[in-house]
Design a protein around this motif. Structure first.
Motif, short mmCIF file in Angstrom:
data_model
loop_
_atom_site.label_atom_id
_atom_site.label_comp_id
_atom_site.label_asym_id
_atom_site.label_seq_id
_atom_site.Cartn_x
_atom_site.Cartn_y
_atom_site.Cartn_z
N MET A 253 21.26 23.34 37.20
CA MET A 253 20.11 22.80 37.90
C MET A 253 20.29 21.30 38.05
N ILE A 254 19.82 20.79 39.18
CA ILE A 254 19.78 19.35 39.42
C ILE A 254 18.32 18.96 39.50
N SER A 255 17.96 17.90 38.80
CA SER A 255 16.59 17.38 38.87
C SER A 255 16.67 15.88 39.06
N VAL A 256 15.98 15.38 40.08
CA VAL A 256 15.91 13.94 40.32
C VAL A 256 14.44 13.55 40.36
N GLU A 257 14.15 12.38 39.86
CA GLU A 257 12.76 11.93 39.80
C GLU A 257 12.68 10.46 40.19
N SER B 170 13.64 19.44 41.94
CA SER B 170 14.58 20.21 41.12
C SER B 170 15.18 21.31 41.98
N LEU B 171 16.49 21.48 41.85
CA LEU B 171 17.20 22.50 42.61
C LEU B 171 17.99 23.39 41.67
N ALA C 5 26.75 22.58 41.47
CA ALA C 5 25.63 21.70 41.12
C ALA C 5 26.05 20.36 40.52
N PRO C 6 26.93 20.31 39.53
CA PRO C 6 27.28 19.01 38.95
C PRO C 6 27.91 18.05 39.97
N PHE C 7 28.62 18.59 40.93
CA PHE C 7 29.29 17.76 41.93
C PHE C 7 28.33 17.24 43.00
N LEU C 8 27.20 17.89 43.15
CA LEU C 8 26.23 17.51 44.18
C LEU C 8 25.20 16.49 43.68
#
Length: 145
Positions: free
Chosen positions: A1-5, A107-108, A118-121
């Motif tokens: 999962m990717i989460s940005v805030e 969050s994706l 995911a880690p590369f994106l």
């Protein structure tokens, strides 16, 4: 999962900013990756309302169906999904004088063959979050009376 805030201060009262943000078609104005966003139902925006959002990411277009799953006076949650990703946009609003402090978390969760990417994106999603943080205050300020 990717989460940005990101935390973004918008020079509008809380109720006006919530009213602006709850209409997800306005992502065309403040999200640089959104190509178009179309409401799937009619009437006032309410919990359960839906949108079809087309975004461009890494040169490719993708479509997600979003639903407003939480609609509270100081919080909105939109959940978008297609066969490769589930996206959650969680927005918390807090008054700050005559302005509003918005805590925006995207969050994706990738599915299937997309999951290992995911880690590369993450760096690209961080850049996109920065662009949203720059663009949203101006877009919201221009559209809210």
């Amino acid at each position: 999962m990717i989460s940005v805030e990101r935390v973004i201060v918008v020079r509008r009262p809380l109720s006006e900013l919530v009213a602006y943000m709850e209409d997800f078609t306005r992502t065309e104005e403040w999200d640089p990756s959104t190509v178009r966003c179309v409401r799937l139902d009619d009437g006032p925006v309410r919990q359960g309302a839906g949108w079809r959002n087309t975004s461009r990411f890494r040169g490719r277009e993708t479509e997600l169906r979003y639903e407003l799953t939480v609609r509270e006076p100081a919080r909105l949650v939109f959940v978008g999904e297609n066969r490769t990703v589930t996206a959650v946009d969680d927005l918390w609003f807090q008054p700050e004088g005559t302005a509003t402090r918005l805590r925006y978390r995207a969050s994706l969760t990738f599915k299937g063959l997309a999951r290992p990417l995911a880690p590369f994106l993450r760096p690209e999603f961080e850049r996109l979050a920065d662009a949203v943080a720059r663009r949203l205050p101006e877009a919201a300020g221009e559209r809210i009376p």
